[in-house]
Design a protein around this motif. Structure first.
Motif, PDB file in Angstrom:
ATOM      1  N   SER A   2      95.694 -21.090 100.859  1.00 54.03           N
ATOM      2  CA  SER A   2      96.381 -22.306 100.401  1.00 54.03           C
ATOM      3  C   SER A   2      97.272 -21.993  99.206  1.00 54.03           C
ATOM      4  O   SER A   2      98.379 -22.517  99.104  1.00 54.03           O
ATOM      5  CB  SER A   2      95.368 -23.375  99.999  1.00 54.03           C
ATOM      6  OG  SER A   2      94.471 -23.604 101.038  1.00 54.03           O
ATOM      7  N   LEU A   3      96.782 -21.131  98.332  1.00 54.49           N
ATOM      8  CA  LEU A   3      97.590 -20.766  97.165  1.00 54.49           C
ATOM      9  C   LEU A   3      98.875 -20.053  97.580  1.00 54.49           C
ATOM     10  O   LEU A   3      99.947 -20.337  97.032  1.00 54.49           O
ATOM     11  CB  LEU A   3      96.794 -19.851  96.243  1.00 54.49           C
ATOM     12  CG  LEU A   3      96.087 -20.514  95.078  1.00 54.49           C
ATOM     13  CD1 LEU A   3      95.446 -19.455  94.208  1.00 54.49           C
ATOM     14  CD2 LEU A   3      97.067 -21.342  94.257  1.00 54.49           C
ATOM     15  N   SER A   4      98.755 -19.129  98.551  1.00 57.67           N
ATOM     16  CA  SER A   4      99.960 -18.447  99.037  1.00 57.67           C
ATOM     17  C   SER A   4     100.969 -19.465  99.542  1.00 57.67           C
ATOM     18  O   SER A   4     102.160 -19.369  99.252  1.00 57.67           O
ATOM     19  CB  SER A   4      99.616 -17.495 100.179  1.00 57.67           C
ATOM     20  OG  SER A   4      98.829 -16.451  99.730  1.00 57.67           O
ATOM     21  N   LEU A   5     100.472 -20.443 100.287  1.00 53.79           N
ATOM     22  CA  LEU A   5     101.353 -21.457 100.860  1.00 53.79           C
ATOM     23  C   LEU A   5     101.995 -22.320  99.771  1.00 53.79           C
ATOM     24  O   LEU A   5     103.208 -22.483  99.705  1.00 53.79           O
ATOM     25  CB  LEU A   5     100.541 -22.338 101.817  1.00 53.79           C
ATOM     26  CG  LEU A   5     101.230 -23.562 102.388  1.00 53.79           C
ATOM     27  CD1 LEU A   5     102.188 -23.140 103.491  1.00 53.79           C
ATOM     28  CD2 LEU A   5     100.225 -24.558 102.927  1.00 53.79           C
ATOM     29  N   VAL A   6     101.163 -22.840  98.880  1.00 51.57           N
ATOM     30  CA  VAL A   6     101.647 -23.783  97.869  1.00 51.57           C
ATOM     31  C   VAL A   6     102.592 -23.087  96.892  1.00 51.57           C
ATOM     32  O   VAL A   6     103.669 -23.600  96.583  1.00 51.57           O
ATOM     33  CB  VAL A   6     100.457 -24.427  97.126  1.00 51.57           C
ATOM     34  CG1 VAL A   6     100.938 -25.236  95.943  1.00 51.57           C
ATOM     35  CG2 VAL A   6      99.669 -25.309  98.076  1.00 51.57           C
ATOM     36  N   LEU A   7     102.213 -21.885  96.446  1.00 53.58           N
ATOM     37  CA  LEU A   7     103.082 -21.173  95.514  1.00 53.58           C
ATOM     38  C   LEU A   7     104.338 -20.677  96.208  1.00 53.58           C
ATOM     39  O   LEU A   7     105.444 -20.792  95.684  1.00 53.58           O
ATOM     40  CB  LEU A   7     102.343 -19.996  94.895  1.00 53.58           C
ATOM     41  CG  LEU A   7     101.222 -20.359  93.924  1.00 53.58           C
ATOM     42  CD1 LEU A   7     100.574 -19.104  93.367  1.00 53.58           C
ATOM     43  CD2 LEU A   7     101.762 -21.212  92.784  1.00 53.58           C
ATOM     44  N   GLY A   8     104.150 -20.114  97.417  1.00 57.93           N
ATOM     45  CA  GLY A   8     105.291 -19.552  98.144  1.00 57.93           C
ATOM     46  C   GLY A   8     106.363 -20.595  98.404  1.00 57.93           C
ATOM     47  O   GLY A   8     107.554 -20.325  98.279  1.00 57.93           O
ATOM     48  N   LEU A   9     105.949 -21.797  98.763  1.00 59.88           N
ATOM     49  CA  LEU A   9     106.947 -22.840  99.018  1.00 59.88           C
ATOM     50  C   LEU A   9     107.310 -23.586  97.740  1.00 59.88           C
ATOM     51  O   LEU A   9     108.445 -24.008  97.563  1.00 59.88           O
ATOM     52  CB  LEU A   9     106.421 -23.833 100.059  1.00 59.88           C
ATOM     53  CG  LEU A   9     106.338 -23.302 101.485  1.00 59.88           C
ATOM     54  CD1 LEU A   9     105.823 -24.382 102.416  1.00 59.88           C
ATOM     55  CD2 LEU A   9     107.698 -22.815 101.960  1.00 59.88           C
ATOM     56  N   GLY A  10     106.335 -23.731  96.870  1.00 56.15           N
ATOM     57  CA  GLY A  10     106.560 -24.516  95.657  1.00 56.15           C
ATOM     58  C   GLY A  10     107.611 -23.904  94.750  1.00 56.15           C
ATOM     59  O   GLY A  10     108.485 -24.618  94.242  1.00 56.15           O
ATOM     60  N   ILE A  11     107.562 -22.585  94.574  1.00 55.73           N
ATOM     61  CA  ILE A  11     108.486 -21.939  93.631  1.00 55.73           C
ATOM     62  C   ILE A  11     109.950 -22.167  94.001  1.00 55.73           C
ATOM     63  O   ILE A  11     110.722 -22.666  93.183  1.00 55.73           O
ATOM     64  CB  ILE A  11     108.142 -20.441  93.480  1.00 55.73           C
ATOM     65  CG1 ILE A  11     106.790 -20.315  92.768  1.00 55.73           C
ATOM     66  CG2 ILE A  11     109.225 -19.697  92.696  1.00 55.73           C
ATOM     67  CD1 ILE A  11     106.217 -18.916  92.771  1.00 55.73           C
ATOM     68  N   PRO A  12     110.365 -21.867  95.249  1.00 51.70           N
ATOM     69  CA  PRO A  12     111.785 -22.120  95.556  1.00 51.70           C
ATOM     70  C   PRO A  12     112.172 -23.599  95.472  1.00 51.70           C
ATOM     71  O   PRO A  12     113.280 -23.927  95.043  1.00 51.70           O
ATOM     72  CB  PRO A  12     111.941 -21.585  96.984  1.00 51.70           C
ATOM     73  CG  PRO A  12     110.590 -21.370  97.506  1.00 51.70           C
ATOM     74  CD  PRO A  12     109.691 -21.182  96.341  1.00 51.70           C
ATOM     75  N   PHE A  13     111.250 -24.471  95.856  1.00 50.23           N
ATOM     76  CA  PHE A  13     111.589 -25.896  95.813  1.00 50.23           C
ATOM     77  C   PHE A  13     111.747 -26.392  94.375  1.00 50.23           C
ATOM     78  O   PHE A  13     112.628 -27.194  94.088  1.00 50.23           O
ATOM     79  CB  PHE A  13     110.527 -26.723  96.552  1.00 50.23           C
ATOM     80  CG  PHE A  13     110.825 -26.888  98.004  1.00 50.23           C
ATOM     81  CD1 PHE A  13     111.375 -28.055  98.492  1.00 50.23           C
ATOM     82  CD2 PHE A  13     110.590 -25.847  98.893  1.00 50.23           C
ATOM     83  CE1 PHE A  13     111.673 -28.210  99.837  1.00 50.23           C
ATOM     84  CE2 PHE A  13     110.878 -25.982 100.235  1.00 50.23           C
ATOM     85  CZ  PHE A  13     111.417 -27.161 100.712  1.00 50.23           C
ATOM     86  N   ILE A  14     110.888 -25.881  93.506  1.00 50.75           N
ATOM     87  CA  ILE A  14     111.025 -26.280  92.105  1.00 50.75           C
ATOM     88  C   ILE A  14     112.311 -25.703  91.521  1.00 50.75           C
ATOM     89  O   ILE A  14     113.053 -26.371  90.804  1.00 50.75           O
ATOM     90  CB  ILE A  14     109.791 -25.827  91.298  1.00 50.75           C
ATOM     91  CG1 ILE A  14     108.596 -26.699  91.682  1.00 50.75           C
ATOM     92  CG2 ILE A  14     110.040 -25.937  89.790  1.00 50.75           C
ATOM     93  CD1 ILE A  14     107.274 -26.222  91.166  1.00 50.75           C
ATOM     94  N   ALA A  15     112.602 -24.456  91.908  1.00 52.13           N
ATOM     95  CA  ALA A  15     113.831 -23.821  91.418  1.00 52.13           C
ATOM     96  C   ALA A  15     115.056 -24.591  91.896  1.00 52.13           C
ATOM     97  O   ALA A  15     116.077 -24.660  91.210  1.00 52.13           O
ATOM     98  CB  ALA A  15     113.897 -22.368  91.905  1.00 52.13           C
ATOM     99  N   TYR A  16     114.968 -25.178  93.056  1.00 49.32           N
ATOM    100  CA  TYR A  16     116.106 -25.896  93.614  1.00 49.32           C
ATOM    101  C   TYR A  16     116.297 -27.246  92.941  1.00 49.32           C
ATOM    102  O   TYR A  16     117.354 -27.859  93.048  1.00 49.32           O
ATOM    103  CB  TYR A  16     115.888 -26.081  95.120  1.00 49.32           C
ATOM    104  CG  TYR A  16     117.085 -26.630  95.846  1.00 49.32           C
ATOM    105  CD1 TYR A  16     118.167 -25.808  96.143  1.00 49.32           C
ATOM    106  CD2 TYR A  16     117.143 -27.966  96.220  1.00 49.32           C
ATOM    107  CE1 TYR A  16     119.265 -26.296  96.803  1.00 49.32           C
ATOM    108  CE2 TYR A  16     118.248 -28.472  96.886  1.00 49.32           C
ATOM    109  CZ  TYR A  16     119.307 -27.623  97.174  1.00 49.32           C
ATOM    110  OH  TYR A  16     120.399 -28.109  97.833  1.00 49.32           O
ATOM    111  N   GLY A  17     115.267 -27.716  92.293  1.00 48.94           N
ATOM    112  CA  GLY A  17     115.398 -28.997  91.616  1.00 48.94           C
ATOM    113  C   GLY A  17     114.648 -30.102  92.324  1.00 48.94           C
ATOM    114  O   GLY A  17     115.144 -31.212  92.504  1.00 48.94           O
TER     115      GLY A  17
END
Lengths: 235, 260
Positions: free
Chosen positions: B99-114
């Protein structure tokens, strides 16, 4: 200490334990012997709660084992084949088990005794069978529990280490522990054990001292006495 | 249990597969967002990937980890630790690290995108919640399968088969039966059939949140009509919780009786 009543266990159609009864009240070293597949490991695993028997009961220090796990604090167990998680180092493994069981008073003493310090930083996959067995022994004895169960403790050990193991067993016995041991090396069994428990077809076939065994089978030599028991010639 | 969880978790964080899985999502997120330039579109595309891929990875990882840590398990069984804690600890180790791989893997680019400035944040959150649920459910199912079969190859086979059935075959059979029985009222049937498959359920949950009728399909439409958007979401979420708890209870049941 350990009391086993009417223990039954089948694996599929194969009956391994068939109404086994055993009481162990004495301190000292008790050897559990028997031909291959006679149920030695099953008996040991039942005492540890790893195998769930179909019928019968086991009590340790008066308490029944069923649905109980805390009694294992009082038992040190050496498994037959030392399989450890391979990507850990020896020291990490020791730390992990200490974390689960609590402080181990004798860790350093045993590490020095078996010479484990030479490879304590190595990963367990890179150790030879004998080295693993030494780690296994340290892991078993470091908690100093009153009941010790050893399944084939000599596996993979060189002659010097076997001597050390015997020395350790005598020391443990002197300190008042009860030690259950299985082994295929008769010379080892004869030199360490106070009592022989012989399993055959899921039952206790003989229960007594080495001397009594020799008397019963009319053999002067321990190895021959066991062989006579196995072939059933004395009956 | 938490000690076992800790060790299983750290054991897995050393394995390169966790990082590959993490990097895959990271890359997927970056590519989708920065090439597509649209958050909502990215969420929809991700949904299609997640509902197929997350169950597959959860299943394979669950089975693989169980069989690979057999030695560790045997060592633990002789220690004064409760049986159920050993297996639930290992299960949580797998499920949490995936779950961490999923949440971090997707979360980081989405947060970076705004993401935080965007109204799509709740859609994205819903996507992650269902992703985590699917991870929890399918690793629990995988543990069930691995516990019930001693043979590694068979265990793997059954696990893949289960994924194939739920992710691919189920939909086909479902659709066929809808076509075949179209003269009959099918609302109840499709409602139940959807609840029986966590993958379908997740899809509907996300689509209800996104509120895109065109993608809902027949079952989604029935769901929406029957329960309404918000109640439908609550219902499907609670069924997902059930889907997580039941396999876990079964693990506890098997473990109590099993010989090692």
């Amino acid at each position: 200490m350990v009391s086993i009543q009417n223990l039954h266990k089948k694996f599929g159609k194969h009956t391994v334990l068939d109404g086994l009864e055993l009481n162990i009240d004495d301190h000292g070293i008790i050897a559990v012997l028997g031909p291959n597949g006679s149920g030695k490991t099953t008996l040991i695993k039942s005492i540890l709660g790893m195998v769930v028997p179909e019928k019968g009961s086991i009590h340790i220090n008066g308490k029944p084992l069923k649905n109980n796990w805390e009694y294992r604090k009082e038992i040190d167990y050496l498994p037959q084949i030392a399989n450890f998680p391979g990507n850990l180092t020896v020291i990490e493994l020791l730390k992990m088990i200490k974390d689960l069981r609590g402080e181990a008073k004798r860790e350093q003493e045993l590490i020095n005794f078996f010479g484990v310090n030479k490879f304590i930083d190595k990963k367990l996959t890179n150790l030879s069978g004998g080295m693993k067995q030494k780690v296994n022994l340290v892991l078993t004895f470091m908690f100093d529990s009153p009941l010790v169960i050893l399944d084939e403790p000599t596996t993979g050990l060189d002659p010097v280490s076997i001597l050390k193991l015997k020395e350790l067993l005598h020391k443990e016995k002197a300190s008042g522990k009860t030690i259950l041991v299985t082994s295929h090396i008769m010379e080892f069994v004869e030199s360490v054990s106070d009592r022989i428990v012989f399993l055959w077809e899921g039952k206790i076939y003989f229960n007594g001292s080495v001397e009594e065994l020799k008397e019963k089978t009319n053999q002067r030599d321990f190895e021959h006495a066991i062989a006579t028991l196995l072939t059933g010639e004395h009956v | 249990m938490f000690k076992i969880l800790k060790y299983s978790f750290f054991d897995l964080t050393r394995s390169s597969w966790s990082y590959i899985y993490f990097l895959f999502y990271l890359l997927l997120g970056i590519v989708l967002l920065f090439l597509n330039n649209d958050l909502s579109n990215a969420v929809i595309t991700l949904m299609n990937v997640i509902i197929i891929l997350v169950p597959l990875i959860g299943t394979i990882f669950g089975v693989m980890y169980f069989y690979n840590s057999r030695e560790f398990t045997e060592l633990l069984l002789a220690q004064p630790v409760k049986r159920t804690s050993i297996f639930l600890g290992q299960y949580l180790g797998v499920a949490v690290s995936l779950s961490l791989s999923l949440v971090l893997g997707l979360g980081i680019p989405f947060i970076a995108y705004g993401l935080f400035q965007s109204p799509a944040i709740w859609d994205f959150t819903m996507l992650l919640i269902t992703g985590v649920f699917l991870t929890l459910i399918f690793s629990a199912l995988a543990f069930n399968i691995a516990l019930s079969s001693e043979n590694k190859i068979k265990g793997f086979g059954y696990a893949i088969l289960m994924w194939l059935l739920l992710a691919v075959v189920y939909d086909g059979v479902f659709l066929l039966s809808l076509v075949y029985f179209q003269e009959y009222p099918l609302d109840k049937f499709s409602l139940i059939a959807t609840m029986l498959n966590p993958i379908d359920l997740s899809r509907i949950l996300i689509l209800l949140k996104l509120d895109i009728s065109a993608l809902l399909g027949y079952t989604g439409a029935v769901f929406k009509q029957f329960f309404g958007t918000s109640f439908g979401s609550v219902i499907s979420l609670s069924v997902l919780v059930l889907w997580t708890i039941l396999p876990l209870l079964n693990i506890a049941r098997i473990v109590k009786k099993k010989d090692f």
